[in-house]
Write a protein that holds these residues in place. Structure first.
Motif, short mmCIF file in Angstrom:
data_model
loop_
_atom_site.label_atom_id
_atom_site.label_comp_id
_atom_site.label_asym_id
_atom_site.label_seq_id
_atom_site.Cartn_x
_atom_site.Cartn_y
_atom_site.Cartn_z
N VAL A 1 0.80 -1.23 0.00
CA VAL A 1 0.00 0.00 0.00
C VAL A 1 0.83 1.28 0.00
O VAL A 1 0.30 2.36 -0.25
N GLY A 2 2.13 1.19 0.31
CA GLY A 2 2.96 2.39 0.34
C GLY A 2 2.57 3.35 1.44
O GLY A 2 1.87 3.00 2.40
N GLY A 3 3.02 4.59 1.32
CA GLY A 3 2.64 5.63 2.27
C GLY A 3 3.25 5.45 3.64
O GLY A 3 4.40 5.03 3.79
N ASN A 4 2.46 5.77 4.66
CA ASN A 4 2.88 5.72 6.05
C ASN A 4 2.15 4.61 6.78
O ASN A 4 0.96 4.39 6.54
N LEU A 5 2.87 3.92 7.65
CA LEU A 5 2.26 2.86 8.44
C LEU A 5 2.70 2.96 9.88
O LEU A 5 3.84 3.36 10.17
N ILE A 6 1.81 2.58 10.78
CA ILE A 6 2.13 2.52 12.20
C ILE A 6 1.70 1.16 12.73
O ILE A 6 0.75 0.56 12.23
N LEU B 1 -7.49 1.13 19.44
CA LEU B 1 -6.32 0.77 18.66
C LEU B 1 -5.19 1.74 18.99
O LEU B 1 -5.25 2.92 18.63
N ALA B 2 -4.19 1.25 19.67
CA ALA B 2 -3.09 2.10 20.12
C ALA B 2 -1.91 2.03 19.17
O ALA B 2 -1.67 1.01 18.52
N VAL B 3 -1.18 3.12 19.10
CA VAL B 3 0.04 3.18 18.30
C VAL B 3 1.20 2.67 19.15
O VAL B 3 1.47 3.19 20.23
N ILE B 4 1.86 1.62 18.67
CA ILE B 4 2.99 1.01 19.37
C ILE B 4 4.27 1.39 18.64
O ILE B 4 4.24 1.78 17.48
N GLY B 5 5.42 1.24 19.28
CA GLY B 5 6.66 1.84 18.83
C GLY B 5 7.33 1.32 17.58
O GLY B 5 8.54 1.04 17.59
N ARG B 6 6.59 1.17 16.50
CA ARG B 6 7.15 0.85 15.19
C ARG B 6 6.40 1.70 14.16
O ARG B 6 5.18 1.75 14.14
N TYR B 7 7.18 2.35 13.27
CA TYR B 7 6.60 3.25 12.28
C TYR B 7 7.33 3.08 10.96
O TYR B 7 8.53 2.82 10.92
N VAL B 8 6.61 3.28 9.86
CA VAL B 8 7.19 3.43 8.53
C VAL B 8 6.67 4.76 8.00
O VAL B 8 5.46 4.93 7.84
N LEU B 9 7.58 5.70 7.76
CA LEU B 9 7.18 7.07 7.46
C LEU B 9 7.83 7.59 6.19
O LEU B 9 8.96 7.21 5.84
N GLN B 10 7.12 8.49 5.53
CA GLN B 10 7.66 9.18 4.37
C GLN B 10 8.48 10.40 4.83
O GLN B 10 8.21 10.96 5.90
N GLY C 1 -4.60 12.10 4.99
CA GLY C 1 -5.38 12.75 3.95
C GLY C 1 -4.53 13.24 2.80
O GLY C 1 -5.03 13.43 1.69
N ASN C 2 -3.24 13.44 3.06
CA ASN C 2 -2.33 13.86 2.00
C ASN C 2 -1.54 12.70 1.41
O ASN C 2 -1.08 12.77 0.28
N GLN C 3 -1.36 11.66 2.21
CA GLN C 3 -0.67 10.45 1.79
C GLN C 3 -1.40 9.25 2.36
O GLN C 3 -2.10 9.37 3.37
N PRO C 4 -1.26 8.07 1.73
CA PRO C 4 -1.86 6.87 2.33
C PRO C 4 -1.34 6.66 3.75
O PRO C 4 -0.16 6.88 4.02
N PHE C 5 -2.25 6.26 4.65
CA PHE C 5 -1.87 6.08 6.05
C PHE C 5 -2.64 4.90 6.61
O PHE C 5 -3.87 4.89 6.59
N HIS C 6 -1.91 3.90 7.11
CA HIS C 6 -2.54 2.69 7.62
C HIS C 6 -1.92 2.25 8.94
O HIS C 6 -0.75 2.52 9.21
N GLY C 7 -2.71 1.56 9.72
CA GLY C 7 -2.22 0.85 10.89
C GLY C 7 -2.09 -0.62 10.54
O GLY C 7 -2.93 -1.17 9.82
N VAL C 8 -1.05 -1.26 11.02
CA VAL C 8 -0.84 -2.69 10.81
C VAL C 8 -0.94 -3.38 12.17
O VAL C 8 -0.11 -3.15 13.05
#
Length: 290
Positions: A153-158, A202-211, A240-247
């Motif tokens: 999916v590209g973009g940003n993931l958390i 759904l909490a954000v845990i300490g792994r991210y993939v960012l643009q 809203g400006n880039q794809p953004f998903h939680g995994v």
């Protein structure tokens, strides 16, 4: 569809580790061992499994042990070889020349500021962020699961994990959109919402993939929750400006920034080890029965 490959990862490791004093007075908290390997080593191993080629440590004063850990220890290695000992336990501590870079966070201004300190090394590439305090156990590893999703999916993931409703005030929380298996569209993010106001559990845990665009947002971002520059706030501006998903991570997370969580991690890893597992399980049974 192909996306720019993920080659770099940032490890924010400048924290003082005050929760673990006095153990962390002279030893970085990231060097505290889970059985026989320090927390930072587990995080680096996870990044390597995911295909990361360059590790960027954002450090502070008193963190030289982190650099020494991933350096060649000539005296140690030569002595071990002379005594006929295997160097296998040290394999994960020897990375390719140039695979590690270090930058200082000179003031404790928050996670967002720590990530921003690595901006010149990141350049215009996507990157991962790994918080070593979040000890992630899974097959494959957490970041590899996220990279596999990124390649789709590209973009940003958390990394996302469900937490009890009463615990949402401790985390960044996702406002969820469409869900597709482990992927959840991120419609919004709120940092440590007050009780009863969280948009989900759904909490954000300490792994991210960012643009890399997040760096430009962090450049001018002011302080947020806790008076610190929050990475969550910067990520929210990208929605809203880039794809953004939680995994949603398929595995177990231990919070090693907490004393009990750190002990849980040691016990869990020990139980799964052939060399120490039987002894530790016998000890646990004897004391539980007592």
């Amino acid at each position: 569809m192909s996306f720019k490959p993920l080659r770099k990862a940032v490890f924010p490791v400048a924290g003082l580790g005050t929760r673990f004093l006095p153990a962390t007075k002279a030893v970085p908290k990231e060097m505290l061992p889970v059985v026989d390997k320090p927390l930072i080593q587990y995080a680096v191993d996870e990044a390597r499994e995911a295909g990361i080629e360059q590790m960027i440590f954002v450090t502070g004063r008193g963190k030289s042990a982190l650099e020494d850990h991933f350096d060649i220890a000539f005296e140690l290695e030569s002595t071990m070889q002379e005594r006929g000992k295997s160097l296998e336990p040290l394999e994960g501590t020897r990375l390719k020349p140039g695979a590690l870079a270090y930058v200082r966070q000179q003031e404790p201004l928050g996670l967002g500021h720590a990530v921003w300190c690595a901006r010149d090394i990141i350049g215009d590439e996507p990157f991962a962020v790994l918080l070593p305090d979040d000890f992630m156990v899974g097959e494959p590893g957490c970041l590899k699961q996220m990279v596999e999703a990124y390649n789709q999916v590209g973009g940003n993931l958390i990394c996302a994990m469900e937490v009890p409703d009463e615990a949402t005030g401790k985390y960044g929380i996702i406002t969820p959109g469409r869900r597709d298996g482990a992927l959840t569209e991120v419609k919004g993010l709120v940092e440590k919402p007050k009780a009863g106001t969280a948009p989900s559990n759904l909490a954000v845990i300490g792994r991210y993939v960012l643009q890399p665009e997040v760096m430009r947002i962090l450049e001018t971002q002011g302080a947020g929750a806790g008076g610190e520059i929050q990475l969550t706030d910067a990520m929210a501006q990208m929605i809203g400006n880039q794809p953004f998903h939680g995994v949603t991570f398929d595995g177990v997370r231990h919070d090693c920034g907490d004393k009990a969580g750190f002990l849980h991690a040691n016990i869990a890893v020990a139980f799964g080890r052939e060399d120490v597992g039987p002894s530790v399980r016998d000890f646990a049974r004897a004391h539980l029965d007592g």
